[in-house]
Design an enzyme around this catalytic site. Sequence first.
Site, mmCIF file in Angstrom:
data_model
loop_
_atom_site.group_PDB
_atom_site.id
_atom_site.type_symbol
_atom_site.label_atom_id
_atom_site.label_comp_id
_atom_site.label_asym_id
_atom_site.label_seq_id
_atom_site.Cartn_x
_atom_site.Cartn_y
_atom_site.Cartn_z
ATOM 1 N N ARG A 58 66.783 83.028 43.096
ATOM 2 C CA ARG A 58 67.484 82.293 44.164
ATOM 3 C C ARG A 58 68.693 81.548 43.598
ATOM 4 O O ARG A 58 68.963 80.413 43.986
ATOM 5 C CB ARG A 58 66.540 81.330 44.880
ATOM 6 C CG ARG A 58 65.211 81.960 45.325
ATOM 7 C CD ARG A 58 65.378 82.893 46.505
ATOM 8 N NE ARG A 58 65.655 82.203 47.726
ATOM 9 C CZ ARG A 58 64.732 81.842 48.620
ATOM 10 N NH1 ARG A 58 63.478 82.108 48.417
ATOM 11 N NH2 ARG A 58 65.073 81.247 49.733
ATOM 12 N N ARG A 62 71.423 77.694 48.810
ATOM 13 C CA ARG A 62 71.675 76.348 49.332
ATOM 14 C C ARG A 62 72.042 75.282 48.325
ATOM 15 O O ARG A 62 72.488 74.216 48.707
ATOM 16 C CB ARG A 62 70.463 75.894 50.157
ATOM 17 C CG ARG A 62 70.308 76.705 51.420
ATOM 18 C CD ARG A 62 68.945 76.533 51.998
ATOM 19 N NE ARG A 62 67.945 76.917 51.021
ATOM 20 C CZ ARG A 62 66.648 76.722 51.164
ATOM 21 N NH1 ARG A 62 66.201 76.112 52.230
ATOM 22 N NH2 ARG A 62 65.798 77.116 50.242
ATOM 23 N N ARG A 71 78.558 80.319 54.830
ATOM 24 C CA ARG A 71 77.481 80.582 55.792
ATOM 25 C C ARG A 71 77.675 79.835 57.116
ATOM 26 O O ARG A 71 76.932 80.078 58.066
ATOM 27 C CB ARG A 71 76.137 80.187 55.177
ATOM 28 C CG ARG A 71 75.495 81.228 54.261
ATOM 29 C CD ARG A 71 74.874 82.376 55.059
ATOM 30 N NE ARG A 71 74.218 81.894 56.265
ATOM 31 C CZ ARG A 71 73.018 81.303 56.299
ATOM 32 N NH1 ARG A 71 72.332 81.179 55.197
ATOM 33 N NH2 ARG A 71 72.519 80.872 57.441
ATOM 34 N N ASP A 107 67.297 89.446 51.742
ATOM 35 C CA ASP A 107 66.030 88.736 51.907
ATOM 36 C C ASP A 107 64.922 89.758 52.013
ATOM 37 O O ASP A 107 65.150 90.907 52.389
ATOM 38 C CB ASP A 107 66.042 87.843 53.158
ATOM 39 C CG ASP A 107 64.884 86.854 53.126
ATOM 40 O OD1 ASP A 107 65.035 85.789 52.494
ATOM 41 O OD2 ASP A 107 63.815 87.158 53.675
ATOM 42 N N TYR A 182 53.740 87.340 56.257
ATOM 43 C CA TYR A 182 54.690 86.937 57.312
ATOM 44 C C TYR A 182 54.414 87.684 58.608
ATOM 45 O O TYR A 182 54.488 87.111 59.706
ATOM 46 C CB TYR A 182 56.139 87.161 56.856
ATOM 47 C CG TYR A 182 56.585 86.114 55.849
ATOM 48 C CD1 TYR A 182 56.701 84.771 56.226
ATOM 49 C CD2 TYR A 182 56.873 86.446 54.541
ATOM 50 C CE1 TYR A 182 57.087 83.801 55.309
ATOM 51 C CE2 TYR A 182 57.262 85.482 53.614
ATOM 52 C CZ TYR A 182 57.370 84.163 54.008
ATOM 53 O OH TYR A 182 57.739 83.203 53.110
HETATM 54 O O1 CP3 Z 1 67.841 84.968 44.527
HETATM 55 C C1 CP3 Z 1 68.881 85.036 45.193
HETATM 56 O O2 CP3 Z 1 69.827 84.254 45.009
HETATM 57 C C2 CP3 Z 1 69.031 86.169 46.164
HETATM 58 C C3 CP3 Z 1 68.675 85.908 47.504
HETATM 59 C C4 CP3 Z 1 67.257 85.787 48.024
HETATM 60 C C5 CP3 Z 1 67.024 85.177 49.270
HETATM 61 N N1 CP3 Z 1 65.713 85.356 49.590
HETATM 62 C C6 CP3 Z 1 68.055 84.523 50.101
HETATM 63 C C7 CP3 Z 1 67.615 83.459 51.017
HETATM 64 C C8 CP3 Z 1 66.038 86.264 47.547
HETATM 65 C C9 CP3 Z 1 65.726 86.956 46.239
HETATM 66 C C10 CP3 Z 1 65.067 85.990 48.554
HETATM 67 C C11 CP3 Z 1 63.667 86.412 48.444
HETATM 68 C C12 CP3 Z 1 62.682 85.807 49.346
HETATM 69 N N2 CP3 Z 1 62.796 85.505 50.680
HETATM 70 C C13 CP3 Z 1 61.358 85.530 48.949
HETATM 71 C C14 CP3 Z 1 60.809 85.785 47.590
HETATM 72 C C15 CP3 Z 1 61.297 84.770 46.625
HETATM 73 C C16 CP3 Z 1 60.599 83.449 46.718
HETATM 74 O O3 CP3 Z 1 61.273 82.446 46.936
HETATM 75 O O4 CP3 Z 1 59.378 83.429 46.538
HETATM 76 C C17 CP3 Z 1 60.690 84.974 50.061
HETATM 77 C C18 CP3 Z 1 59.254 84.503 50.089
HETATM 78 C C19 CP3 Z 1 61.599 84.986 51.146
HETATM 79 C C20 CP3 Z 1 61.358 84.550 52.536
HETATM 80 C C21 CP3 Z 1 62.259 83.401 52.836
HETATM 81 N N3 CP3 Z 1 63.578 83.533 53.216
HETATM 82 C C22 CP3 Z 1 61.994 82.013 52.683
HETATM 83 C C23 CP3 Z 1 60.661 81.419 52.289
HETATM 84 C C24 CP3 Z 1 63.185 81.326 52.987
HETATM 85 C C25 CP3 Z 1 63.465 79.840 52.887
HETATM 86 C C26 CP3 Z 1 63.380 79.144 54.199
HETATM 87 C C27 CP3 Z 1 64.002 77.775 54.109
HETATM 88 O O5 CP3 Z 1 65.105 77.614 54.630
HETATM 89 O O6 CP3 Z 1 63.399 76.885 53.495
HETATM 90 C C28 CP3 Z 1 64.138 82.302 53.318
HETATM 91 C C29 CP3 Z 1 65.546 82.047 53.678
HETATM 92 C C30 CP3 Z 1 66.528 82.337 52.610
HETATM 93 N N4 CP3 Z 1 66.554 83.480 51.885
HETATM 94 C C31 CP3 Z 1 67.604 81.511 52.215
HETATM 95 C C32 CP3 Z 1 68.313 82.210 51.231
HETATM 96 C C33 CP3 Z 1 69.568 81.775 50.541
HETATM 97 C C34 CP3 Z 1 67.930 80.153 52.822
HETATM 98 C C35 CP3 Z 1 68.501 80.374 54.168
HETATM 99 C C36 CP3 Z 1 69.710 79.524 54.435
HETATM 100 O O7 CP3 Z 1 70.556 79.342 53.575
HETATM 101 O O8 CP3 Z 1 69.797 79.086 55.582
#
Ligand code: CP3
Length: 378
Positions: A58, A62, A71, A107, A182
Amino acid sequence: MGSPAACLEEAIALCQVTVPDVQLCETIRDVTVRQEKSPFIRACRREAVPYTPVWYMRQAGRSLPEYRKVREGVSMLDSCTRPDLITEITMQPLRRYDVDAAILFSDIVVPLRAVGIDVDIKAGIGPVVATPVQTSADLGRLRALEPDDVPYVTEAVRMLVAELGERPLIGFAGGPFTLASYLVEGGPSKNHDKTKALMYGDPQLWHALLGRLADITISFLQIQVAAGTSAVQLFDSWVGAVGPDDYRHVILPHTSRIFSALASTGVPRIHFGVGTGELLGLMGEAGADVVGVDWRIPLDEAVRRVEPGKALQGNLDPAVLLAPWEVVEDRARDVLRRGRTAEGHVFNLGHGVLPETDPGVLAKLADLVHAESIRPDT
Ligand code: CP3
């Protein structure tokens, strides 16, 4: 696995099958050969490295003001379907940190949405599925993923590979348990109760569900590799909710199938989950080349838990980065020290970057990892 040259031939053959585009394959041949020498790929393959490579799970997102800016007014999942934004966001952390790999901005729910699942990502909450999977009739909604379902991924990966040059691009997908959670819960869950109720109570539906998710994941990863990613990571983030015996019987067969389907591509396969200390050996057995370790198990202990022939990735607690720099330095050195006992070590955090992390600390940390691990003779 065969020699790198043989693997490359196989990767090219695969990409010709999946995407009949000679131009693309020539690009891959060129770039792949260059990336073979990168410290990240070498560490994944347990070869000698000039210094320990580092990237952050990640790393885009953010914690970066420039991410929040691009974004503005674009929903998370819409941003994952725009090649211009995918490329820009993937590159943002590389402009700040001297990391050894980029990770595609996407994602784990992107392929689910691409096959028509009504999933959205709600800010501050995570993925939410409007109609959760409950019965075998729901499986019909999980059709196979085709390259035409995610043209934006192919386009973004091609653009990124061209821009990144020798720096590898990591592709990724969600693991079977995490995606199932999910879909079954309908959103994020602390204990995954409904998911585990299905796993224990209806093995037939469980295996049918995980089989379909594995098919989607295999396609999603093959599409990314065909377009040029030089490693893949399977994030089964929440699989630590399951004990080793159940893991072996009801999850591992599906994960194994995913890793086997990627074997002929020759790209390193990384497998990561949170709270998986008791599963590390099995996660390696499933076919990963690199086992990701969270911060709960020291890397030298993780070495004892995985079979020989595996590299490790990890494992600084992301919360350490919120402490004063002296603490970060100390803990990072400890991770490096323990990582030296592994056959190959890719430095990473034990989970994703926390949104409140100071990007300046991540920049200093990448430099520290390189400086502390330099091996002048390689
Ligand atoms: O690593 C990176 O920089 C690449 C991008 C990436 C995202 N999601 C972007 C994202 C990766 C590798 C993921 C994987 C992902 N998504 C996982 C596995 C990794 C982990 O953290 O265990 C999981 C479980 C998800 C599902 C998911 N998507 C979650 C739990 C969330 C967070 C929700 C929150 O806002 O707290 C997301 C949203 C997400 N995916 C964001 C990003 C940058 C945040 C969304 C935003 O910016 O509004």
